[in-house]
Enzyme design. Structure first.
Site, PDB file in Angstrom:
ATOM      1  CB  THR A  26     -96.526 -45.582 -73.977  1.00 59.98           C
ATOM      2  OG1 THR A  26     -96.951 -43.564 -73.347  1.00 59.98           O
ATOM      3  CG2 THR A  26     -96.532 -45.549 -75.152  1.00 59.98           C
ATOM      4  CG  MET A  27     -93.170 -46.890 -69.411  1.00 56.28           C
ATOM      5  SD  MET A  27     -91.182 -47.226 -69.015  1.00 56.28           S
ATOM      6  CE  MET A  27     -91.150 -45.936 -67.801  1.00 56.28           C
ATOM      7  N   GLY A  57     -99.439 -39.925 -69.020  1.00 56.56           N
ATOM      8  CA  GLY A  57    -100.451 -39.166 -67.400  1.00 56.56           C
ATOM      9  C   GLY A  57    -100.606 -40.700 -66.925  1.00 56.56           C
ATOM     10  CB  SER A 112     -99.022 -41.349 -61.716  1.00 55.64           C
ATOM     11  OG  SER A 112     -98.605 -42.610 -62.397  1.00 55.64           O
ATOM     12  CD  GLU A 143     -96.145 -47.694 -61.937  1.00 60.60           C
ATOM     13  OE1 GLU A 143     -95.409 -48.404 -63.227  1.00 60.60           O
ATOM     14  OE2 GLU A 143     -95.871 -46.293 -62.204  1.00 60.60           O
ATOM     15  CB  ALA A 144    -102.227 -52.061 -62.979  1.00 55.40           C
ATOM     16  CD  GLN A 145     -96.538 -51.103 -65.333  1.00 55.66           C
ATOM     17  OE1 GLN A 145     -98.201 -50.754 -65.049  1.00 55.66           O
ATOM     18  NE2 GLN A 145     -95.911 -50.418 -64.617  1.00 55.66           N
TER      19      GLN A 145
HETATM   20  N1  LIG Z   1     -93.141 -30.121 -66.384  1.00 57.93           N
HETATM   21  C1  LIG Z   1     -93.776 -30.022 -67.086  1.00 57.93           C
HETATM   22  N2  LIG Z   1     -95.175 -29.400 -67.853  1.00 57.93           N
HETATM   23  C2  LIG Z   1     -96.202 -29.664 -68.030  1.00 57.93           C
HETATM   24  N3  LIG Z   1     -96.356 -31.529 -67.871  1.00 57.93           N
HETATM   25  C3  LIG Z   1     -95.454 -32.423 -67.714  1.00 57.93           C
HETATM   26  C4  LIG Z   1     -94.560 -31.847 -67.496  1.00 57.93           C
HETATM   27  N4  LIG Z   1     -94.002 -33.171 -66.864  1.00 57.93           N
HETATM   28  C5  LIG Z   1     -94.121 -33.760 -67.233  1.00 57.93           C
HETATM   29  N5  LIG Z   1     -95.440 -33.340 -67.719  1.00 57.93           N
HETATM   30  C6  LIG Z   1     -96.484 -33.591 -68.289  1.00 57.93           C
HETATM   31  O1  LIG Z   1     -96.088 -35.590 -66.845  1.00 57.93           O
HETATM   32  C7  LIG Z   1     -97.135 -36.597 -68.094  1.00 57.93           C
HETATM   33  C8  LIG Z   1     -96.271 -37.096 -67.055  1.00 57.93           C
HETATM   34  O2  LIG Z   1     -97.053 -37.867 -66.250  1.00 57.93           O
HETATM   35  P1  LIG Z   1     -97.075 -39.635 -65.088  1.00 57.93           P
HETATM   36  O3  LIG Z   1     -98.311 -39.691 -64.493  1.00 57.93           O
HETATM   37  O4  LIG Z   1     -95.975 -39.061 -64.087  1.00 57.93           O
HETATM   38  O5  LIG Z   1     -96.878 -40.487 -66.390  1.00 57.93           O
HETATM   39  P2  LIG Z   1     -96.941 -41.840 -66.304  1.00 57.93           P
HETATM   40  O6  LIG Z   1     -97.995 -42.246 -64.620  1.00 57.93           O
HETATM   41  O7  LIG Z   1     -98.030 -41.943 -67.475  1.00 57.93           O
HETATM   42  O8  LIG Z   1     -95.930 -42.835 -66.909  1.00 57.93           O
HETATM   43  C9  LIG Z   1     -96.384 -35.953 -69.222  1.00 57.93           C
HETATM   44  O9  LIG Z   1     -96.310 -36.614 -70.584  1.00 57.93           O
HETATM   45  C10 LIG Z   1     -96.080 -34.683 -69.524  1.00 57.93           C
HETATM   46  O10 LIG Z   1     -97.844 -34.228 -70.050  1.00 57.93           O
HETATM   47  C1  LIG Z   2     -91.151 -50.555 -70.974  1.00 59.18           C
HETATM   48  C2  LIG Z   2     -90.816 -51.009 -69.305  1.00 59.18           C
HETATM   49  C3  LIG Z   2     -91.088 -51.023 -68.036  1.00 59.18           C
HETATM   50  N1  LIG Z   2     -91.031 -51.121 -66.885  1.00 59.18           N
HETATM   51  C4  LIG Z   2     -90.942 -50.123 -65.715  1.00 59.18           C
HETATM   52  C5  LIG Z   2     -90.113 -48.492 -65.775  1.00 59.18           C
HETATM   53  C6  LIG Z   2     -91.032 -47.584 -64.674  1.00 59.18           C
HETATM   54  O1  LIG Z   2     -90.936 -48.062 -63.719  1.00 59.18           O
HETATM   55  C7  LIG Z   2     -92.258 -48.353 -65.028  1.00 59.18           C
HETATM   56  C8  LIG Z   2     -93.331 -47.705 -65.948  1.00 59.18           C
HETATM   57  O2  LIG Z   2     -93.351 -46.237 -64.827  1.00 59.18           O
HETATM   58  P1  LIG Z   2     -94.486 -45.413 -65.610  1.00 59.18           P
HETATM   59  O3  LIG Z   2     -94.898 -44.606 -64.304  1.00 59.18           O
HETATM   60  O4  LIG Z   2     -95.515 -45.771 -66.346  1.00 59.18           O
HETATM   61  O5  LIG Z   2     -93.580 -44.262 -66.318  1.00 59.18           O
HETATM   62  O6  LIG Z   2     -91.939 -49.526 -65.712  1.00 59.18           O
HETATM   63  C9  LIG Z   2     -90.219 -51.749 -66.658  1.00 59.18           C
HETATM   64  O7  LIG Z   2     -89.875 -52.365 -65.918  1.00 59.18           O
HETATM   65  N2  LIG Z   2     -89.971 -52.650 -67.885  1.00 59.18           N
HETATM   66  C10 LIG Z   2     -90.506 -52.554 -69.224  1.00 59.18           C
HETATM   67  O8  LIG Z   2     -90.230 -53.575 -69.846  1.00 59.18           O
END
Ligand SMILES: Nc1ncnc2c1ncn2[C@@H]1O[C@H](COP(=O)(O)OP(=O)(O)O)[C@@H](O)[C@H]1O
Ligand SMILES: Cc1cn([C@H]2C[C@H](O)[C@@H](COP(=O)(O)O)O2)c(=O)[nH]c1=O
Length: 216
Positions: free
Chosen positions: A10-11, A14, A16, A87-89
């Site tokens: 999910t978003m 972690g 990235s 952001e491969a989606q």
């Molecule tokens: N302040 C924080 N302290 C520890 N972990 C954090 C903090 N803020 C965010 N995170 C961790 O970072 C994750 C989000 O990482 P990110 O790589 O940006 O996610 P994604 O790319 O999947 O959207 C959160 O699920 C959490 O585990």
């Molecule tokens: C569900 C959903 C997400 N998005 C966008 C929102 C964010 O910019 C990215 C996801 O980034 P993350 O690093 O995994 O948090 O996707 C979207 O455009 N449309 C959607 O339905």
């Protein structure tokens, strides 16, 4: 043997952060990565994590040929030992095919990171193609949680905390959106189906009892 690996979740689970860790560990050993991204929240040509780390990346434009980009890069005598695509989606299915060709014909590992489904729980076309072509699909182990405490498996789009189901598939945003702007919230399937976000669950809990209370 090189591989195409799709790290998904999910978003906010972690993805990235893991991409940056893979990049860090390889570059610490002298390897050079080609890093692609598209529509990162931190801006064009950036790969960023909510933990605060960020690195430069090649912004993938509409219709860009990722295989040709690597061939050009290598034929100029420049190095690329592996590829990261965050952001491969947001990549076109054709661009995912190009990444598979990078693995097969250039013998480079490709690590792709992305969410599988959109706010309507429909596959993004790029993610669908990754599931079809990847040598491995890895679901991230640090699970994001729904407000109820269950594992979050779905991405909801919200406006003012209320889940919406109409709109464009792509709207860049974050899980920390302010009250009146478009934001996102991760939910378990049950609460995604019921369109129940943290805000609407809180409001329902505070609402006066709707059942008539009668003594007879
Ligand atoms: N302040 C924080 N302290 C520890 N972990 C954090 C903090 N803020 C965010 N995170 C961790 O970072 C994750 C989000 O990482 P990110 O790589 O940006 O996610 P994604 O790319 O999947 O959207 C959160 O699920 C959490 O585990
Ligand atoms: C569900 C959903 C997400 N998005 C966008 C929102 C964010 O910019 C990215 C996801 O980034 P993350 O690093 O995994 O948090 O996707 C979207 O455009 N449309 C959607 O339905």
């Amino acid at each position: 043997m090189s591989e195409l690996v799709f790290f998904c979740g999910t978003m906010d689970c972690g993805k990235s952060t893991l991409a940056l860790q893979i990049e860090h560990n390889r570059s610490a050993r002298g390897l050079v990565g080609m890093i692609f991204t598209r529509n990162d929240r931190a801006g064009e040509g950036k790969l960023s994590s909510r933990l605060g780390l960020v690195t430069d990346a090649v912004e993938v434009e509409d219709g860009a040929d990722l295989y040709a980009h690597l061939v050009d890069h290598l034929s100029q005598g420049r190095r690329a030992d592996y590829v990261i695509a965050d952001e491969a989606q947001f990549l076109d299915p054709e661009q995912i095919d190009q990444l598979a060709r990078v693995v097969d014909d250039l013998d480079l590992d490709v690590y792709a990171f992305g969410i599988t489904t959109d706010f309507r729980s429909k596959l993004f076309p790029g993610s669908q193609r990754l599931v079809e072509l990847a040598d491995r699909v890895e679901v991230l182990q640090v699970e994001a949680l729904c407000w109820c405490g269950a594992r979050a498996t779905h991405n909801a789009r919200t406006v003012g905390g209320v889940m919406v189901v109409e709109g464009a598939q792509v709207v860049v945003g974050d899980v920390t959106g302010s009250a009146d702007e478009i934001g996102y919230e991760v939910l378990c399937r049950r609460h995604h189906r019921r369109r129940m976000t943290a805000a609407t669950a809180r409001a329902a809990a505070l609402a006066p009892d709707v059942l008539p209370v009668s003594s007879g």
